[in-house]
Design a protein around this motif. Structure first.
Motif, PDB file in Angstrom:
ATOM      1  N   HIS A  70       0.842  -1.190   0.000  1.00 35.08           N
ATOM      2  CA  HIS A  70       0.000   0.000   0.000  1.00 35.08           C
ATOM      3  C   HIS A  70       0.884   1.250   0.000  1.00 35.08           C
ATOM      4  N   TRP A 107      -3.928  -4.238  10.193  1.00 36.66           N
ATOM      5  CA  TRP A 107      -4.906  -3.713  11.145  1.00 36.66           C
ATOM      6  C   TRP A 107      -6.009  -4.718  11.440  1.00 36.66           C
ATOM      7  N   GLY A 124      -7.619   2.312  10.357  1.00 36.20           N
ATOM      8  CA  GLY A 124      -8.305   2.954   9.253  1.00 36.20           C
ATOM      9  C   GLY A 124      -9.452   2.100   8.744  1.00 36.20           C
ATOM     10  N   VAL A 129      -4.534  -3.296   5.403  1.00 32.93           N
ATOM     11  CA  VAL A 129      -3.455  -2.297   5.448  1.00 32.93           C
ATOM     12  C   VAL A 129      -2.524  -2.614   6.617  1.00 32.93           C
ATOM     13  N   TYR A 134       1.247   2.551   7.710  1.00 33.68           N
ATOM     14  CA  TYR A 134       0.143   3.470   8.012  1.00 33.68           C
ATOM     15  C   TYR A 134       0.536   4.421   9.147  1.00 33.68           C
ATOM     16  N   GLY A 139      -1.364   8.080   9.941  1.00 35.65           N
ATOM     17  CA  GLY A 139      -2.455   7.172  10.243  1.00 35.65           C
ATOM     18  C   GLY A 139      -3.765   7.861  10.553  1.00 35.65           C
ATOM     19  N   THR A 395      -0.133   9.704   4.044  1.00 33.52           N
ATOM     20  CA  THR A 395      -0.628   8.445   3.487  1.00 33.52           C
ATOM     21  C   THR A 395      -1.625   8.664   2.346  1.00 33.52           C
TER      22      THR A 395
END
Length: 436
Positions: A70, A107, A124, A129, A134, A139, A395
């Motif tokens: 990501h 997460w 998130g 992710v 992150y 974040g 991000t």
């Protein structure tokens, strides 16, 4: 020492050009991003990470860490791409409300572990992710309005420095590096684990409500009114959707840190709209936080652009609502504010964001659509001149942007000085480097 003997340096798997699995190992999450990396290494543990960095440092090689792919920017030509999926250990210290997680944990894994104790991290919207990337970028959580940026929750980072030396970095042990790692991106060290605070989440209510596109103006007005008075426990996202070969739709996503009765009272204006075709609101566990948006959990091609919005006045509403959405598939507005706009007691590089909204424009990154998608994103952003903030969360940077777009000038200068001091030979390269 060169790439040819990487397999003798680490115990984890190594993929080199020509290997059968090399292309899949090097792939970014966003399939529009091409990564011309020199090698991919799946490190086995923190000792592997240290050995790899020592090798790279001595051989004049560069390392880029992408736990899940990501946030890839395409800025990885010639690097050794490091994958950390095997570093997925999770320790929950429920009584003291903190956790220690490895650099490969996602997460979804963390929320499942901490939710069993009535706690939450600042996750998130997507469960696949990675926690580390992150958090290094700040974040932005569903619970950020209540508790702030995920990076401000970090107690300690376990790292390997540019010489290949392991260290545990805290505010007391290394305040400058600790500050940079808390939201300044991954340009200063290879992080192998982090420790962060957890928050009580005894109840959670959330989900998506969707209407036909004819309700767009009514839903937007309800969103605008709600966000003017929403308590910090309530987070709301507005969406316009234009899926291929489907009629326009409009939606609200809701996450409320509290019980259903209080949430329903707060959201009475949403129910008054009527005509919803989907209503998935209800009590949730934090482990199922990803169900709110049900975002893709497999790689896909996409073109996105994000900007901070200063207001939702009539001029902004006209620009965002009146024209057909295609070739975009999603126009999203996230309500910020609350603790995200407040200075943290011990702030990191990710400073407070004063703008109350984040605009996110998404289109499919398919070859026959890409040019039109990018042009429409530029058109919308250009029309919003005078209503845009100066930066954006790290991000939410996209290929072609620079790290400087996420920070003010003094923060960029401070991060650049730390990079020069801690990694003078450029062993590490973040998705969005602070230098260059």
């Amino acid at each position: 020492m060169t790439l040819d003997n990487l397999r003798g340096v680490v115990r984890g798997r190594v993929f080199l050009p020509g290997d059968e699995e090399f292309d899949s190992a090097a792939r970014a999450w966003n399939l529009t991003v091409r990564q011309s990396v020199a090698a991919v290494v799946e490190i086995a543990d923190a000792a592997d990470a240290a050995a790899l960095v020592r090798h790279a440092s001595g051989a004049g090689l560069t390392i880029a860490t992408q736990p899940t792919g990501h946030g890839a920017s395409g800025n990885g030509d010639g690097v050794i791409l490091v994958r950390t999926a095997r570093l997925d250990h999770i320790e929950v210290h429920a009584d003291e409300r903190w956790a220690r997680v490895g650099a490969g944990a996602t997460w979804g894994q963390v929320q499942a572990a901490v939710g069993a104790h009535g706690l939450t991290g600042l996750a998130g919207s997507n469960p696949v992710v990675g926690v580390t990337g992150y958090t290094l970028g700040g974040g932005l959580s569903w619970f950020g309005r209540k508790f702030g940026w995920a990076s401000d929750d970090v107690r300690a980072f376990e790292i390997v420095d540019a010489e290949g030396r392991p260290a545990r970095v805290t505010a007391a042990s290394d305040p400058e590096l600790f500050w940079a790692l808390r939201g300044g991106g991954g340009d200063y060290a290879l992080v192998t684990a982090l420790e962060f605070d957890l928050h009580p989440a005894p109840a959670l209510y959330g989900g998506r409500v969707m209407w036909p596109g004819t309700a767009t103006r009514a839903v937007f007005e309800a969103f605008s009114e709600l966000t003017e008075r929403a308590p910090d426990e309530l987070s709301l996202w507005f969406h316009r959707f234009q899926f291929p070969d489907a009629p326009p739709m409009v939606a609200l996503d809701v996450a409320y840190l509290g019980g259903a009765e209080a949430a329903k009272e707060l959201l009475a204006g949403v129910d008054a709209i009527g005509g919803a075709v989907v209503d998935k609101r209800g009590e949730l566990s934090v482990a199922n936080l990803g169900d709110i948006t049900a975002e893709p959990t497999d790689p896909s091609p996409a073109l996105s652009r994000a900007e901070l919005l200063t207001d939702l006045d009539d001029a902004v509403a006209k620009i965002l609502l009146d024209d057909p959405l295609a070739p975009l598939v999603n126009l999203q507005i996230r309500h910020l504010g609350g603790a995200l706009a407040a200075a943290a007691p011990e702030p990191g590089a990710r400073a407070a964001v004063r703008e109350p909204y984040l605009l996110y424009l998404l289109g499919l990154g398919l070859p026959h659509l890409a040019e039109a998608v990018a042009a429409e994103q530029r058109r919308i952003v250009g029309a919003l001149e005078g209503h845009l903030g100066a930066g954006k969360p790290y991000t939410f940077l996209t290929p072609g942007e620079r790290a400087s777009a996420a920070f003010d000038a003094s923060t960029v200068d401070r991060l650049a000085d730390i990079k020069k001091a801690r990694d003078p030979r450029g062993v590490f390269r973040a998705n969005y480097p602070v230098l260059g």
